[in-house]
Motif scaffolding. Structure first.
Motif, PDB file in Angstrom:
ATOM      1  N   PHE A  64      -6.342   4.690  -6.812  1.00  0.00           N
ATOM      2  CA  PHE A  64      -5.152   4.942  -7.637  1.00  0.00           C
ATOM      3  C   PHE A  64      -5.264   4.351  -9.047  1.00  0.00           C
ATOM      4  N   LEU A  70       0.871  -1.189   0.000  1.00  0.00           N
ATOM      5  CA  LEU A  70       0.000   0.000   0.000  1.00  0.00           C
ATOM      6  C   LEU A  70       0.899   1.226   0.000  1.00  0.00           C
ATOM      7  N   PHE A  71       0.508   2.267  -0.764  1.00  0.00           N
ATOM      8  CA  PHE A  71       1.350   3.450  -0.845  1.00  0.00           C
ATOM      9  C   PHE A  71       1.290   4.191   0.484  1.00  0.00           C
ATOM     10  N   PRO A  72       2.424   4.268   1.203  1.00  0.00           N
ATOM     11  CA  PRO A  72       2.371   4.765   2.587  1.00  0.00           C
ATOM     12  C   PRO A  72       2.034   6.250   2.694  1.00  0.00           C
ATOM     13  N   HIS A  73       2.234   6.992   1.600  1.00  0.00           N
ATOM     14  CA  HIS A  73       1.993   8.437   1.691  1.00  0.00           C
ATOM     15  C   HIS A  73       0.594   8.822   1.210  1.00  0.00           C
ATOM     16  N   MET A  74      -0.247   7.818   0.925  1.00  0.00           N
ATOM     17  CA  MET A  74      -1.597   8.127   0.457  1.00  0.00           C
ATOM     18  C   MET A  74      -2.625   7.549   1.418  1.00  0.00           C
TER      19      MET A  74
END
Lengths: 268, 351
Positions: free
Chosen positions: B99, B87-91
């Motif tokens: 996404f 999972l994209f940690p900054h989103m």
């Protein structure tokens, strides 16, 4: 025997105090005397900001201002270029698989850290005269970009190494192009390393003396060479003020670099 | 109907190492298909080749008839649930789920709506604005599922997605995954080394080992009719007995068991000579005479049943399971027992 805290080792206190004094006493003296009201650099004449005023408005002010402007613009351009090159290098080294000459490339990127600065200085000077570049702003800039690359590379590569390849794969899997996967996913994740590398490169460029002094040419000054030139004519208290200002900028940048890096560590 | 995925003679080589030796298999539309095998068997490599993360050295991969072997991952209508979710940690959670749709240039309103629906499907609507790091492992897993399903892929690839969860959660997720597959009608390709996971969820299973597909079949087929020693041994527990095939006629083979007793078993192309016979521990019963004679070494209490560890007269070890019931007598250690092999439960194996 239980492990004892290092604080309780014999001689710990004496050694610590000795180290701190040797490292930081000269800095403290310079910082303290920059606020000295006296024109002497050894006698205390009360607290004052007159030497700070002197730096900005005194007889040497135009010289220092020009030098500071050169230092600042060179540092910004050099740090920006070096960061861009170092980011590209880190991507090639860590994301392109094992290509031929990878170890050699790694050595070449980091070589400037190992080579004595004076050797780089002399070599740069000879190189520039051989290719016919007149020493000046441009030669300083080229030299700075070159030696800033490894400093920018280290934090960027360290950060990139800690980012699992599956994030980029997940992005590609979810219909992102290579460019989108880099700009939307990888670059934001790399950002703490990139910023940290930028600040480090910036401060290295701002502080450099030896190489700059060799390749700068006549009439061109950066802050460190201007300070050196001024000191050669005798140390005046305004030098202490300008040194303290530079120290402040350095500490600010190194602290920022450290904090950004640490915040990044937590977010992964 | 066109098959969802058709793999023809797929070979994967890394330098001198061959990870896949000409794998061919067909995965039907709307199927829950599992690639099962020990680590290093090539199952993940095969999955990554379907996703587009690995090149195909030789061979073809067809997705609904189209050869996708040379397509970039972003041009393949398949999505992946990664082992560690990625999972994209900054989103935020909702941005993660949206996404894929964003990359497909779905309008913002539509993709927010779809992402919200997907989160509702995995019961995480309340967590839409959190960051992935603020979720538990099980919740992250669901977000990963929602993210991969949001763009409505033709095939969903799952790379050991349950391996990082604890046992209770894993068992619950098995049921949910199967339900999700049936509800969405999307073909699932699931990679695991856990045979129980494979048996409970899959419509069909491909058992892999050392870069080869060993057997493809339903859970029941691979458990009850393993084609070779690897499959028999890897799926569940089994007893492998050395036997001698005396004669083969009309698909039936007559074999001599250790101890001399003869048994009629189904033959699958084996010739006369020495082979191995697989007998599941739960498919034997204690009797007076029986097909095999053994001495009981130990009895281990396992709750639902008891494991009896015995030795044949020639020293070959043998396990059997007795249901925990008042109607089943428990033999004492050291006792001589006869074992009856259930008709049809013994499988003659290719080596």
């Amino acid at each position: 025997m239980a492990l004892r805290n290092v604080r309780h080792y014999p001689g710990f206190l004496a050694m610590t105090v000795a180290c701190l004094v040797i490292l930081y006493a000269p800095l403290l003296v310079v910082m303290a005397y920059s606020f000295n009201d006296s024109t002497s650099i050894t006698n205390w004449g009360g607290v004052s900001l007159r030497w700070y005023t002197d730096v900005f408005t005194g007889p040497e002010a135009p010289r220092f201002k020009a030098a500071a402007w050169n230092s600042l613009t060179i540092a910004v351009i050099a740090a920006t270029s070096a960061t861009a090159i170092a980011t590209a290098a880190a991507l090639a080294m860590l994301r392109a698989g094992g290509f031929k000459g990878r170890s050699l490339t790694y050595a070449l990127i980091n070589l400037p850290l190992m080579v004595p600065e004076i050797v780089i200085a002399v070599a740069s000077l000879i190189f520039f005269s051989m290719v016919g570049l007149t020493p000046g702003y441009l030669t300083i800039l080229i030299a700075h970009i070159t030696f800033c690359i490894p400093f920018a590379y280290l934090p960027i590569a360290a950060r990139l190494q800690g980012i699992d390849g599956s994030f980029e794969q997940a992005a590609r899997d979810l219909y992102a192009s290579r460019a989108q996967s880099f700009f939307l996913i990888l670059l934001p994740l790399m950002m703490p390393g990139v910023v940290s590398g930028y600040l480090l490169a910036f401060i290295i460029s701002l502080d450099d003396f030896i190489i700059t002094n060799f390749v700068k040419g006549a009439g061109m000054e950066t802050l460190p060479t201007a300070i050196y030139g001024s000191v050669k004519q005798g140390i005046k208290p305004n030098i202490m003020a300008i040194s303290t200002l530079m120290l402040g900028v350095s500490i600010l940048f190194v602290t920022l670099s450290y904090l950004i890096n640490r915040k990044g560590q937590k977010s992964l | 109907m066109t098959d969802a995925v058709e793999i023809r003679n797929a070979v994967k080589r890394y330098g001198n190492v061959t990870a896949l030796h000409g794998v061919s298999l067909t995965i039907r539309d709307n199927e829950f298909f599992t690639l099962l095998g020990p680590s290093g068997c090539g199952k993940t490599t095969l999955l990554r080749m379907i996703a587009g993360f690995e090149d195909v050295t030789e061979g073809e991969i067809r997705l609904f008839g189209q050869n996708i072997a040379n397509l970039e991952p972003n041009h393949r209508p398949v999505n992946t649930v990664f082992q560690h979710y990625a999972l994209f940690p900054h989103m935020s959670v909702i941005d993660n789920v949206a996404f894929g749709l964003k990359m497909q240039k779905v309008a913002q309103d539509a993709r927010r709506k779809r992402a919200a629906e997907m989160l509702e499907m995995v019961h995480l609507s309340a967590f839409a604005d959190r960051l992935p790091a603020q979720l538990s492992g099980g919740q992250q897993q669901r977000v990963a599922l929602a993210r991969a399903l949001a763009p409505s892929p033709k095939v969903l690839l799952l790379d050991e997605p349950l391996s990082a969860l604890d046992l209770k959660l894993r068992q619950a997720m098995r049921v949910e995954l199967k339900q999700l597959q049936e509800d969405t009608g999307i073909t699932f390709i699931f990679v695991t080394h856990d045979q129980e996971e494979a048996l409970t969820m899959s419509d069909r299973i491909a058992v892999m080992s050392a870069g080869h597909v060993q057997q493809i079949g339903t859970a029941q087929e691979i458990y009850e009719a393993p084609v070779n020693r690897f499959v028999a041994d890897f799926i569940g527990e089994t007893n492998l007995l050395p036997v001698e095939v005396l004669s083969v006629r009309d698909g039936r083979a007559e074999v001599t068991l250790p101890g001399g007793h003869r048994l009629q078993v189904a033959a699958a192309g084996q010739g006369i000579g020495k082979h191995h016979l697989s007998i599941r521990p739960e498919r034997m019963a204690l009797t007076e005479a029986g097909d095999l004679q053994a001495v009981v070494d130990r009895v281990v209490y396992l709750g639902t049943d008891r494991q009896v560890i015995a030795r044949l007269e020639d020293g070959t070890p043998l396990h059997l399971r007795l249901q925990n019931s008042d109607r089943v007598a428990v033999p004492a250690p050291g006792k001589r027992v006869g074992l009856a092999v259930e008709a049809g439960a013994a499988r003659l194996l290719a080596d």
